[in-house]
Design an enzyme around this catalytic site. Structure first.
Site, PDB file in Angstrom:
ATOM      1  N   HIS A 247       0.821  -1.210   0.000  1.00  0.00           N
ATOM      2  CA  HIS A 247       0.000   0.000   0.000  1.00  0.00           C
ATOM      3  C   HIS A 247       0.854   1.259   0.000  1.00  0.00           C
ATOM      4  O   HIS A 247       0.597   2.201  -0.743  1.00  0.00           O
ATOM      5  CB  HIS A 247      -0.885   0.033   1.252  1.00  0.00           C
ATOM      6  N   HIS A 404     -33.852  27.547  35.081  1.00  0.00           N
ATOM      7  CA  HIS A 404     -34.270  26.177  34.777  1.00  0.00           C
ATOM      8  C   HIS A 404     -35.410  25.758  35.724  1.00  0.00           C
ATOM      9  O   HIS A 404     -36.410  25.170  35.301  1.00  0.00           O
ATOM     10  CB  HIS A 404     -33.097  25.202  34.942  1.00  0.00           C
TER      11      HIS A 404
END
Length: 413
Positions: A247, A404
Site C-alpha cells: 500500500h 431552569h
C-alpha cells in the site's frame, strides 16, 4: 523486518502516534476558504497537474464506461452488490421507536445526513474500491447527494463512483479537495460529512476542518496483524503481509506466533515473493516498519492484539472461535486461512475504510451508521408529567440554575 520476543518489544510499540501539525495544510485550507475555485485549481496544478474543469463531465463519464473492460465493470457491480447487502442489514438493525415513561413520551428517529463527501485517493494506485466503500453505505442510508473527489482520476474510478452512487465527481485531491468539500467553492458543494482514506496531508486536513463538517476518523498508514499457530501456512501469511505492505512505505504488517519455525518460514517466503513482486520496492520499505513477534502462548497474542488495536486482524489458528470471543479491538476481523484480507478490501461486503493507529479502541470501521443521525425527542403527557417536572425543578435548584427551576415550576402551575 524484525523478529522479536514479546518481552523485548520497544516501549513505543503500543503508543498512539500523534499527527504532527503541517503548516502548508493550514495555508491551503485558508486560501481555499477565501478564494474558492481559483485556489483549488492553483493547488491542483502545483501537486497533481493543471486541470481546466474541476468536475467530471457527462462526456467524460460516457468515455470512461467505454474505456473500462466489461469484466472489470462486472466485478465492480458484484462488489457494490455485496457492500449494499451488508449496509442494508446494518441499517435494518437500528429502529425508530417510541416509549412512555414517567409521564413522558420518548422516542428516536433515524435521519440520513443531507450531503456527504467521498474522498478517493489516487496517488500510488487508482482506488475504485474506496469509491464503493464511501458511496454505497451513504446511498443505502438515504443520503441525498454524494460529492466525490479523486486526484489524477482514472476511468475505472469514475465508473466505480457513478455505479456506487456519486452524484457529482471532481478531479481534485489532497488538502484542496478536503477544504473545498468542507467549506464549498463556486463549483464544489459544501458537504456535511467527509469520509475516505488519504495520506498524512489529507488526514491532517480532515482534522483541521472537523467541526465545520463531520469526518469518519483520523486514519494513519494501513496495518495488518496476523495471529498464527502451527496449523497456519507460511505462504499465506507472507502473501497477506506483503499485500498490506505494498500500500505505502509507511504501512506495516505484524505476525504474532508461538511457533518459531513458522516465523522463520514466513521470512523465507517473503524473500521469495519479493523477487517477482511488481510492488517490491514499496513493500520492502514498509517491511522495515514491520514485526514478527514470538509469544509463549496465544494468551499473549490476544493481549498484544487488544492493546495494539490493529486495522486488520487475521486469525489462522486451531482456536479461532475461542480467540474471536476474546478479541475486542480491531477494525475488521478475518477468520481462517481462506479469508484473505484482500477479499475484505474489495468485495466481501464489509467496509475497508477502517480505523488505524489504535483508533479501533473506541471506533469501528466506516458503516451505514456514519451516514445517519439518531435523533431523540420527548413530549410531556398532560396530567402524567407532574412528578418528573418536579424532579427536574429540584435538580435545577440543586445546580443553582434558577431559570431552569422557573421553567419547570411555571408549568406545574
Amino acid at each position: 523486518m524484525k523478529t522479536i520476543a514479546y518481552k523485548d518489544l520497544p516501549k513505543d510499540f503500543f503508543k498512539y502516534k500523534e499527527f504532527e501539525a503541517i503548516s502548508t495544510v493550514e495555508k491551503i485550507i485558508s486560501d481555499i476558504k477565501q478564494n474558492g475555485d481559483d485556489a483549488v485549481k492553483k493547488y491542483c496544478k502545483q501537486f497533481d497537474g493543471e486541470i481546466n474543469e474541476l468536475e467530471v463531465t457527462q462526456k467524460e463519464i460516457e468515455e470512461a464506461f467505454k474505456n473500462v473492460n466489461s469484466n472489470v465493470i462486472k466485478a465492480i457491480k458484484q462488489s457494490i452488490s455485496n457492500v449494499k447487502i451488508f449496509a442494508q442489514a446494518q441499517l435494518n438493525s437500528i429502529k425508530e421507536f417510541e416509549i412512555e415513561n414517567n409521564g413522558m413520551k420518548l422516542g428516536q428517529k433515524i435521519i440520513p445526513i443531507e450531503k456527504t463527501g467521498a474522498y478517493v485517493p489516487g496517488g500510488n494506485y487508482p482506488l475504485p474500491s474506496s469509491a464503493i466503500m464511501s458511496c454505497v453505505p451513504a446511498k443505502v442510508a438515504g443520503v441525498k447527494e454524494i460529492i466525490m473527489c479523486s486526484p489524477k482520476i482514472k476511468d475505472i474510478t469514475i465508473v466505480a463512483g457513478i455505479l456506487a452512487g456519486a452524484d457529482k465527481i471532481f478531479k481534485i485531491g489532497g488538502v484542496q479537495a478536503i477544504a473545498a468539500m468542507a467549506y464549498g467553492t463556486q463549483s464544489i458543494p459544501k458537504v456535511d460529512k467527509i469520509t475516505g482514506p488519504g495520506n498524512k496531508f489529507v488526514t491532517y486536513a480532515k482534522k483541521q476542518i472537523f467541526g465545520n463538517c463531520g469526518i469518519d476518523f483520523l486514519a494513519g498508514p494501513s496495518e495488518v496483524m496476523i495471529i498464527a499457530d502451527n496449523m497456519a501456512k507460511a505462504e499465506l501469511i507472507a502473501a497477506d503481509m506483503l499485500a498490506q505492505c505494498e500500500h505505502d512505505v509507511d504501512a506495516n504488517a505484524i505476525l504474532v506466533t508461538n511457533n518459531e519455525l513458522l516465523a522463520k518460514s514466513v521470512q523465507e517466503k517473503i524473500s521469495k515473493f519479493l523477487k517477482s513482486l511488481k510492488t517490491a520496492e514499496i513493500a520492502q520499505k514498509a517491511l522495515e516498519n514491520s514485526y514478527i513477534i514470538i509469544v509463549n502462548n496465544l494468551d499473549e497474542a490476544i493481549e498484544i492484539a487488544n492493546r495494539k488495536a490493529p486495522e486488520h486482524l487475521e486469525l489462522m489458528t486451531k482456536e479461532n472461535e475461542n480467540l474471536k470471543k476474546r478479541l475486542t479491538c480491531y477494525g475488521s476481523l478475518f477468520l481462517g486461512s481462506l479469508s484473505a484480507e484482500a477479499i475484505g478490501d474489495y468485495c466481501s461486503g464489509t467496509n475497508h475504510i477502517l480505523p488505524t493507529n489504535k483508533v479501533a479502541r473506541y471506533s469501528g470501521g466506516l458503516s451505514v451508521f456514519d451516514f445517519v443521525k439518531i435523533l431523540t425527542y420527548q413530549e410531556a403527557i398532560p396530567q402524567k408529567s407532574r412528578e418528573i417536572t418536579n424532579t427536574a425543578a429540584f435538580l435545577a435548584e440543586t445546580e443553582g440554575l434558577y431559570a431552569h427551576k422557573l421553567a419547570c415550576e411555571i408549568r406545574l402551575n
